[in-house]
Design a protein around this motif. Structure first.
Motif, PDB file in Angstrom:
ATOM      1  N   CYS A 141       0.846  -1.195   0.000  1.00 17.16           N
ATOM      2  CA  CYS A 141       0.000   0.000   0.000  1.00 17.16           C
ATOM      3  C   CYS A 141       0.881   1.245   0.000  1.00 17.16           C
ATOM      4  N   TRP A 142       0.479   2.252  -0.754  1.00 20.09           N
ATOM      5  CA  TRP A 142       1.204   3.517  -0.757  1.00 20.09           C
ATOM      6  C   TRP A 142       0.277   4.637  -1.223  1.00 20.09           C
ATOM      7  N   THR A 143       0.738   5.889  -1.020  1.00 19.13           N
ATOM      8  CA  THR A 143      -0.036   7.060  -1.413  1.00 19.13           C
ATOM      9  C   THR A 143       0.687   7.810  -2.517  1.00 19.13           C
ATOM     10  N   GLU A 144      -0.096   8.493  -3.340  1.00 18.30           N
ATOM     11  CA  GLU A 144       0.437   9.354  -4.388  1.00 18.30           C
ATOM     12  C   GLU A 144      -0.193  10.732  -4.235  1.00 18.30           C
ATOM     13  N   GLY A 145       0.670  11.768  -4.191  1.00 17.16           N
ATOM     14  CA  GLY A 145       0.173  13.127  -4.025  1.00 17.16           C
ATOM     15  C   GLY A 145       0.502  13.665  -2.648  1.00 17.16           C
ATOM     16  N   GLN A 146       0.349  14.990  -2.478  1.00 15.67           N
ATOM     17  CA  GLN A 146       0.612  15.655  -1.206  1.00 15.67           C
ATOM     18  C   GLN A 146      -0.658  15.677  -0.368  1.00 15.67           C
ATOM     19  N   SER A 147      -0.527  15.229   0.864  1.00 13.30           N
ATOM     20  CA  SER A 147      -1.687  15.136   1.762  1.00 13.30           C
ATOM     21  C   SER A 147      -1.955  16.487   2.408  1.00 13.30           C
ATOM     22  N   LEU A 148      -2.309  17.475   1.590  1.00 10.54           N
ATOM     23  CA  LEU A 148      -2.627  18.816   2.071  1.00 10.54           C
ATOM     24  C   LEU A 148      -4.132  19.019   2.016  1.00 10.54           C
ATOM     25  N   GLN A 149      -4.628  19.800   2.950  1.00 12.28           N
ATOM     26  CA  GLN A 149      -6.056  20.062   3.010  1.00 12.28           C
ATOM     27  C   GLN A 149      -6.546  20.662   1.688  1.00 12.28           C
ATOM     28  N   GLY A 150      -7.602  20.061   1.122  1.00 14.37           N
ATOM     29  CA  GLY A 150      -8.155  20.523  -0.135  1.00 14.37           C
ATOM     30  C   GLY A 150      -7.588  19.836  -1.361  1.00 14.37           C
ATOM     31  N   ASN A 151      -6.486  19.088  -1.218  1.00 12.23           N
ATOM     32  CA  ASN A 151      -5.878  18.393  -2.358  1.00 12.23           C
ATOM     33  C   ASN A 151      -6.598  17.082  -2.653  1.00 12.23           C
ATOM     34  N   ASP A 152      -6.255  16.485  -3.804  1.00 13.76           N
ATOM     35  CA  ASP A 152      -6.680  15.129  -4.158  1.00 13.76           C
ATOM     36  C   ASP A 152      -5.467  14.212  -4.090  1.00 13.76           C
ATOM     37  N   ILE A 153      -5.635  13.035  -3.487  1.00 15.45           N
ATOM     38  CA  ILE A 153      -4.551  12.049  -3.445  1.00 15.45           C
ATOM     39  C   ILE A 153      -5.108  10.686  -3.832  1.00 15.45           C
ATOM     40  N   LYS A 154      -4.197   9.768  -4.175  1.00 13.25           N
ATOM     41  CA  LYS A 154      -4.564   8.399  -4.523  1.00 13.25           C
ATOM     42  C   LYS A 154      -3.935   7.433  -3.521  1.00 13.25           C
ATOM     43  N   LEU A 155      -4.723   6.471  -3.081  1.00 15.14           N
ATOM     44  CA  LEU A 155      -4.219   5.346  -2.292  1.00 15.14           C
ATOM     45  C   LEU A 155      -4.155   4.145  -3.223  1.00 15.14           C
ATOM     46  N   GLN A 156      -2.975   3.524  -3.317  1.00 15.73           N
ATOM     47  CA  GLN A 156      -2.796   2.416  -4.258  1.00 15.73           C
ATOM     48  C   GLN A 156      -2.452   1.135  -3.517  1.00 15.73           C
ATOM     49  N   CYS A 157      -2.841   0.015  -4.133  1.00 15.91           N
ATOM     50  CA  CYS A 157      -2.652  -1.307  -3.531  1.00 15.91           C
ATOM     51  C   CYS A 157      -2.338  -2.290  -4.651  1.00 15.91           C
ATOM     52  N   ASN A 158      -1.359  -3.184  -4.395  1.00 16.44           N
ATOM     53  CA  ASN A 158      -1.002  -4.153  -5.435  1.00 16.44           C
ATOM     54  C   ASN A 158      -0.484  -5.434  -4.806  1.00 16.44           C
ATOM     55  N   SER A 159      -1.047  -6.569  -5.267  1.00 20.77           N
ATOM     56  CA  SER A 159      -0.570  -7.903  -4.892  1.00 20.77           C
ATOM     57  C   SER A 159       0.087  -8.514  -6.119  1.00 20.77           C
ATOM     58  N   GLU A 160       1.374  -8.841  -6.015  1.00 24.54           N
ATOM     59  CA  GLU A 160       2.140  -9.252  -7.194  1.00 24.54           C
ATOM     60  C   GLU A 160       1.856 -10.688  -7.618  1.00 24.54           C
ATOM     61  N   ASN A 161       1.548 -11.584  -6.674  1.00 25.85           N
ATOM     62  CA  ASN A 161       1.373 -12.996  -7.005  1.00 25.85           C
ATOM     63  C   ASN A 161       0.020 -13.501  -6.516  1.00 25.85           C
ATOM     64  N   GLY A 162      -0.473 -14.537  -7.189  1.00 27.28           N
ATOM     65  CA  GLY A 162      -1.743 -15.140  -6.804  1.00 27.28           C
ATOM     66  C   GLY A 162      -2.567 -15.482  -8.031  1.00 27.28           C
ATOM     67  N   THR A 163      -3.504 -16.417  -7.839  1.00 26.93           N
ATOM     68  CA  THR A 163      -4.382 -16.827  -8.937  1.00 26.93           C
ATOM     69  C   THR A 163      -5.328 -15.688  -9.297  1.00 26.93           C
ATOM     70  N   GLN A 164      -5.385 -15.388 -10.573  1.00 28.25           N
ATOM     71  CA  GLN A 164      -6.287 -14.344 -11.057  1.00 28.25           C
ATOM     72  C   GLN A 164      -7.707 -14.904 -11.216  1.00 28.25           C
ATOM     73  N   PRO A 165      -8.735 -14.058 -11.078  1.00 28.87           N
ATOM     74  CA  PRO A 165      -8.627 -12.626 -10.801  1.00 28.87           C
ATOM     75  C   PRO A 165      -8.449 -12.346  -9.317  1.00 28.87           C
ATOM     76  N   ILE A 166      -7.699 -11.271  -9.026  1.00 25.31           N
ATOM     77  CA  ILE A 166      -7.538 -10.788  -7.656  1.00 25.31           C
ATOM     78  C   ILE A 166      -8.427  -9.567  -7.487  1.00 25.31           C
ATOM     79  N   LEU A 167      -9.271  -9.599  -6.468  1.00 28.31           N
ATOM     80  CA  LEU A 167     -10.186  -8.499  -6.189  1.00 28.31           C
ATOM     81  C   LEU A 167      -9.631  -7.628  -5.077  1.00 28.31           C
ATOM     82  N   TYR A 168      -9.867  -6.310  -5.187  1.00 29.94           N
ATOM     83  CA  TYR A 168      -9.365  -5.355  -4.197  1.00 29.94           C
ATOM     84  C   TYR A 168     -10.546  -4.635  -3.549  1.00 29.94           C
ATOM     85  N   ARG A 169     -10.404  -4.400  -2.249  1.00 35.57           N
ATOM     86  CA  ARG A 169     -11.444  -3.686  -1.508  1.00 35.57           C
ATOM     87  C   ARG A 169     -10.788  -2.775  -0.479  1.00 35.57           C
ATOM     88  N   TRP A 170     -11.198  -1.496  -0.466  1.00 33.70           N
ATOM     89  CA  TRP A 170     -10.653  -0.500   0.462  1.00 33.70           C
ATOM     90  C   TRP A 170     -11.624  -0.282   1.619  1.00 33.70           C
TER      91      TRP A 170
END
Length: 301
Positions: A141-170
């Motif tokens: 898990c990691w963030t992209e963007g500056q965590s400043l009030q009023g800004n937009d940021i992205k939270l990203q998640c990635n699992s490199e291995n495993g049987t597809q399809p892999i589902l993600y839930r935040w």
């Protein structure tokens, strides 16, 4: 002509039925045990001519025998990759030739066929397509963007291995006070990229701890990321801060003591003339005058 057509239909129907049977699928997670069933019709016969074979068709072009019973003996070390992990799961002499594979590996996937023969008569059984499922690897898990009030940021998640399809839930797990948090209207998840959570127009209500769950048919793994929101500094605040830092730097420079490069000298001792002119605060005018006279007389001599 009619017989030929009927024969073709029967053969086509048999081939279609065999294809459907051959695609019987059994799924099991990696590191688990699995039993592949096989019931045969020769269990009531006490015959020494009973032969049982389990064949595997995997990524290699040819089928290979992985376990067998023949002439009163069991052969279960025929496959190098299954050695020590495959065995008969029941009493194969009484009609149950099911096998057990322990501690499944992903390479155990393939088409398994049970073939039973007694005195030249075959009893072919359903081919089983074994699919070994691999759990998702622990995601990052990691963030992209500056965590400043009023800004937009992205939270990203990635699992490199495993049987597809892999589902993600935040999940917004905890807020800044450690309480159970709730999703807000500013949370946006694109169904095309569910591994990305977009936080729009950041506010303190969106701060806290977030969990991403990566899951498939075999299981799930999680990772966490903390979002700490900082107040965005306005333009006049930035100018005031810059001026304050400038003035503070000048004051600090002015307070630094300047050391002289000249050598230090000791104070000069007073001369005898200066000693003679020194007035003691307790002496009267008459007491001082004879002293001056004596000094003058001494000089005349």
């Amino acid at each position: 002509m009619l017989l030929s057509s009927l024969t073709f239909v029967l053969l086509f129907g048999y081939a279609l039925l065999w294809t459907v049977i051959a695609q019987s699928v059994l799924k099991q997670a990696e590191q688990e045990d699995v039993v592949l069933p096989c019931q045969h019709r020769f269990g009531h016969l006490q015959s020494k001519n009973l032969d049982i074979e389990w064949l595997l068709q995997d990524s290699e072009p040819n089928q290979k025998v992985v376990i067998a019973y023949s002439s009163g003996a069991v052969y279960q070390n025929l496959s190098a990759k299954l050695r020590g992990r495959i065995s008969f799961a029941a009493d194969y002499l009484l009609g149950n030739a099911s096998i057990k594979i322990s501690s499944l590996h992903s390479t155990d996937s393939g088409l398994y066929t049970c073939k039973v023969k007694n005195e030249g008569i075959y009893d072919l059984k359903t081919a089983i397509n074994l699919v070994v499922l691999v759990k998702p690897s622990k995601p990052k898990c990691w963030t992209e963007g500056q965590s400043l009030q009023g800004n937009d940021i992205k939270l990203q998640c990635n699992s490199e291995n495993g049987t597809q399809p892999i589902l993600y839930r935040w999940i917004h797990v905890l807020d800044t006070e450690g309480q159970q948090a709730k999703f807000h209207p500013g949370f946006h998840i694109d169904l095309q990229t569910p591994e990305i959570l977009l936080l729009r127009n950041l506010s303190y209500a969106k701060a806290g701890r977030y969990e991403c769950k990566a899951s498939n048919e075999a299981g799930e793994k999680s990772c966490f990321v903390n979002v700490a929101i900082k107040r965005k500094m306005l333009k006049h605040q930035r100018r005031s801060s810059s001026m304050h830092n400038l003035l503070w730097g000048q004051q600090a420079q002015a307070l630094v003591p300047v050391q002289s490069s000249l050598p230090r000298t000791e104070p000069l001792a007073p001369s005898s003339l200066e000693l003679g002119r020194t007035r003691h605060p307790l002496l009267t005018h008459q007491q001082r005058k004879p002293r001056l006279t004596r000094v003058c007389q001494t000089r005349h001599i």
